[in-house]
Scaffold this motif. Structure first.
Motif, PDB file in Angstrom:
ATOM      1  N   GLY A  19      47.420  16.569   0.721  1.00  0.00           N
ATOM      2  CA  GLY A  19      48.141  16.880   0.806  1.00  0.00           C
ATOM      3  C   GLY A  19      49.426  17.763  -0.959  1.00  0.00           C
ATOM      4  O   GLY A  19      49.753  18.512  -0.653  1.00  0.00           O
ATOM      5  N   ALA A  68      47.347  21.192  -0.943  1.00  0.00           N
ATOM      6  CA  ALA A  68      48.227  21.869  -0.136  1.00  0.00           C
ATOM      7  C   ALA A  68      49.399  22.531  -0.465  1.00  0.00           C
ATOM      8  O   ALA A  68      49.847  23.375  -0.264  1.00  0.00           O
ATOM      9  CB  ALA A  68      47.865  21.167   1.419  1.00  0.00           C
ATOM     10  N   GLN A 111      53.091  24.721   5.050  1.00  0.00           N
ATOM     11  CA  GLN A 111      52.584  22.922   5.221  1.00  0.00           C
ATOM     12  C   GLN A 111      53.164  22.409   6.248  1.00  0.00           C
ATOM     13  O   GLN A 111      52.594  21.621   6.124  1.00  0.00           O
ATOM     14  CB  GLN A 111      52.803  22.775   3.768  1.00  0.00           C
ATOM     15  CG  GLN A 111      52.160  21.658   3.786  1.00  0.00           C
ATOM     16  CD  GLN A 111      52.745  20.547   3.158  1.00  0.00           C
ATOM     17  OE1 GLN A 111      53.890  20.326   3.888  1.00  0.00           O
ATOM     18  NE2 GLN A 111      52.125  19.420   3.596  1.00  0.00           N
ATOM     19  N   SER A 140      45.479  20.620   4.201  1.00  0.00           N
ATOM     20  CA  SER A 140      47.044  19.909   5.080  1.00  0.00           C
ATOM     21  C   SER A 140      46.301  19.316   5.918  1.00  0.00           C
ATOM     22  O   SER A 140      47.211  18.457   6.353  1.00  0.00           O
ATOM     23  CB  SER A 140      47.813  21.617   5.172  1.00  0.00           C
ATOM     24  OG  SER A 140      48.643  20.353   5.097  1.00  0.00           O
ATOM     25  N   ASN A 165      52.040  19.232   8.535  1.00  0.00           N
ATOM     26  CA  ASN A 165      52.912  18.753   8.648  1.00  0.00           C
ATOM     27  C   ASN A 165      53.345  17.434   9.551  1.00  0.00           C
ATOM     28  O   ASN A 165      52.710  16.316  10.371  1.00  0.00           O
ATOM     29  CB  ASN A 165      52.706  17.890   7.559  1.00  0.00           C
ATOM     30  CG  ASN A 165      53.012  16.265   6.809  1.00  0.00           C
ATOM     31  OD1 ASN A 165      52.381  15.207   7.319  1.00  0.00           O
ATOM     32  ND2 ASN A 165      54.141  15.583   6.764  1.00  0.00           N
TER      33      ASN A 165
END
Length: 288
Positions: free
Chosen positions: A80, A83, A92, A153, A96
């Motif tokens: 993460g 990303a 992003q 991601s 998520n």
């Protein structure tokens, strides 16, 4: 209310990460995050040791359960952090935020939960939202076919969903502060080993610049996790609902990306965000 407080903390945590990682060494920032997180929770560790409780109950097996939690979260963080350094927040963040859909599917497969029509509608809209964000990302040069950052991601989000499902298991066995403090310590040890191994291999990660936002990462994450673990410890709490509410955190970094960073394709991304929030709303209504 605990889940809402956790969502707000996570939103500002994402903003602090974006500020800290701009043109910076990802591994160094992540390691410092684990150090500051452990320092913030060191009074809990000290109290445990002073009382003769050297970690979670059940001895070595209990420790191993917490180490596994630390390894899952750290793996998600590594993916993460890379990303979020390279992707716009407005791309992003929604990726998520799709985590509750994955958590609900996992809860169905692992814990035998059954979905009603409203929940299925929420899941379908959630997947439509992911498809839309992939199309928007392609316009900005971040298509799933050609951008590894998109896949990092997605991988971070999948591991985050695994961690969320595992959290419910841990909360049935240990105290929230106990889990948070000891897994923070183990994360710091594991991340220290990763950094040392990368440096020995000649992959130091580039230049590091200190920013006070790095401390902000640990402060907001610790507060968000504390509220989250206590939410899960409430009798009758459902991981699927808590996870859904927490993903509302996407609103904070989304608007930061729009108004502060001036990211592009705002109208299309706002439509996608509305789809995602509609998905979460349907999942919550269907689970009520």
């Amino acid at each position: 209310m605990l889940a809402v407080a956790s969502a707000l903390g996570l939103g500002f945590y994402d903003v602090m990460k974006k500020i800290s990682l701009r043109d910076n060494n990802v591994l160094a920032v992540l390691f410092l995050n684990t150090v500051f997180g452990t320092l913030l929770l060191s009074p809990v560790l000290a109290a445990d040791i002073a009382a003769g409780r050297f970690g979670p109950g059940a001895g070595l097996p209990g420790h191993m359960l917490i180490v596994l939690k630390a390894a899952i979260v750290l793996s998600s963080w590594i993916l993460g952090y890379f990303a979020i350094k390279h992707l716009p927040l407005t791309i992003q963040g929604p990726i998520n935020a799709s985590r509750p859909v994955m958590v609900l599917v996992g809860a169905m497969l692992i814990f035998g939960e059954r979905l009603n029509l409203t929940q299925w509608a929420g899941i379908l809209i959630g997947f439509a939202s992911l498809f839309m964000i992939s199309r928007i990302g392609a316009r900005e040069g971040f298509s799933p076919r050609h951008s590894r950052w998109i896949w990092l991601s997605v991988g971070a989000t999948l591991l985050g969903a695994v961690s969320a499902l595992y959290d419910k298991f841990l909360m049935s066995r240990f105290q929230p502060l106990e889990v948070q403090a000891w897994y923070s310590l183990y994360q710091m040890v594991l991340m220290g080993a990763v950094v040392a191994a990368m440096k020995r291999a000649g992959h130091g990660g580039g230049r590091f610049a200190w920013r006070w936002a790095i401390v902000g990462i640990s402060l907001f994450l610790t507060a968000a996790d504390l509220a989250y673990f206590y939410a899960l410890s409430v009798p009758g709490a459902m991981i699927s609902i808590v996870s859904m509410i927490r993903r509302g955190s996407v609103i904070v970094p989304f608007f930061y990306g729009v108004f502060v960073l001036g990211e592009r394709n705002v109208r299309a991304k706002l439509v996608d965000l509305c789809f995602l929030l509609a998905s979460l709303a349907l999942l919550v209504l269907g689970s009520g």
